[in-house]
Scaffold this motif. Structure first.
Motif, short mmCIF file in Angstrom:
data_model
loop_
_atom_site.label_atom_id
_atom_site.label_comp_id
_atom_site.label_asym_id
_atom_site.label_seq_id
_atom_site.Cartn_x
_atom_site.Cartn_y
_atom_site.Cartn_z
N GLY A 1 35.50 36.56 35.75
CA GLY A 1 36.03 35.75 34.65
C GLY A 1 37.49 36.05 34.38
O GLY A 1 38.31 35.13 34.22
N TYR A 2 37.85 37.33 34.34
CA TYR A 2 39.24 37.70 34.09
C TYR A 2 40.14 37.33 35.26
O TYR A 2 41.31 36.94 35.07
CB TYR A 2 39.34 39.20 33.80
CG TYR A 2 38.94 39.55 32.39
CD1 TYR A 2 39.59 38.98 31.29
CD2 TYR A 2 37.92 40.47 32.14
CE1 TYR A 2 39.22 39.30 29.99
CE2 TYR A 2 37.55 40.79 30.84
CZ TYR A 2 38.21 40.20 29.77
OH TYR A 2 37.85 40.51 28.47
N ILE A 3 39.62 37.44 36.47
CA ILE A 3 40.41 37.06 37.64
C ILE A 3 40.71 35.56 37.59
O ILE A 3 41.85 35.12 37.86
CB ILE A 3 39.67 37.43 38.94
CG1 ILE A 3 39.66 38.95 39.11
CG2 ILE A 3 40.33 36.77 40.16
CD1 ILE A 3 38.82 39.43 40.27
N GLN A 4 39.70 34.76 37.28
CA GLN A 4 39.91 33.32 37.18
C GLN A 4 40.92 32.98 36.08
O GLN A 4 41.75 32.07 36.23
CB GLN A 4 38.57 32.61 36.91
CG GLN A 4 37.62 32.64 38.10
CD GLN A 4 36.27 32.06 37.75
OE1 GLN A 4 35.99 31.73 36.60
NE2 GLN A 4 35.41 31.94 38.76
N LYS A 5 40.85 33.70 34.96
CA LYS A 5 41.79 33.48 33.86
C LYS A 5 43.21 33.81 34.31
O LYS A 5 44.17 33.08 33.98
CB LYS A 5 41.40 34.34 32.65
CG LYS A 5 42.27 34.10 31.44
CD LYS A 5 41.79 34.91 30.25
CE LYS A 5 42.67 34.67 29.03
NZ LYS A 5 42.20 35.46 27.86
#
Length: 213
Positions: free
Chosen positions: A158-162
């Motif tokens: 999730g953080y990588i996609q953000k």
């Protein structure tokens, strides 16, 4: 099934071998305790059951029994003693040392076959239970893997996609923490997989999971 016949009487042992062959059993014959131990301890022979005479000229059946039981359990390698009426006092000693059963001489083949099949069935059942236990452990490991890793993996992704969408790198420390958590879980799973016994606990829908320490 491969049966090892141990008897110093060549005529008796050959007769038993011939009768077992007619009943569908493969067998090998030795005439002394030393040869028995040599075969049992070799890497080239595997026996499912041993017919062991009590009275022999070099090593007695009781001495042979004692040596075999240092390595092979009653379930792993069943041993049926063959004895005459005058040797009945040795039967108790043989059973205490690890004999599974005994038959009296002259041997009644129907009785011998029935007792052999009983102990071979117990052995097969034990193998099935061990295989079932190993399969349950493998399934529990899969459940554990999915349960323990899913949360930190979801957080990291999730953080990588953000970061990809916004170009902001403020949350890389959280990604690092999540990945370190995954690495720690993998190490625990690896450690559990090498243990001889593991603790399982209920998860959901009759599923079990391995308890990670």
């Amino acid at each position: 099934m491969n049966i090892l016949i141990v008897d110093d009487d060549e005529i008796t042992s050959k007769l038993i071998e011939k009768r077992l062959l007619k009943r569908g059993f493969q067998s090998s014959v030795v005439h002394c305790g030393a040869d028995c131990l040599k075969l049992v301890n070799s890497n080239t022979h595997r026996f499912d059951l041993i017919l062991l005479d009590i009275i022999m000229p070099d090593l007695s059946g009781l001495e042979v029994m004692s040596e075999i039981r240092k390595v092979h359990s009653r379930v792993d390698l069943p041993i049926i003693m063959t004895t005459s009426m005058k040797e009945t006092s040795d039967i108790v000693s043989a059973l205490k040392l690890g004999a599974n059963d005994y038959v009296m001489k002259p041997i009644n083949m129907d009785i011998l076959e029935a007792r052999m099949k009983t102990h071979l069935s117990i052995k097969d059942l034990n193998i099935e239970n061990m295989e079932k236990s190993e399969l349950e452990t493998a399934n529990a490991m899969i459940v554990t893997y999915n349960h323990e890793i899913n949360n930190p993996l979801t957080i990291a992704m999730g953080y990588i996609q953000k970061c990809e969408l916004t170009g902001e790198l403020d949350n890389l420390d959280k990604v690092s923490d999540a990945l370190e958590r995954i690495a720690d879980i993998v190490r625990k799973i690896e450690r559990v997989s090498t243990e001889s016994s593991v603790k399982r606990e209920s998860y959901a829908d009759n599923l079990k999971m391995v308890k990670l320490k």
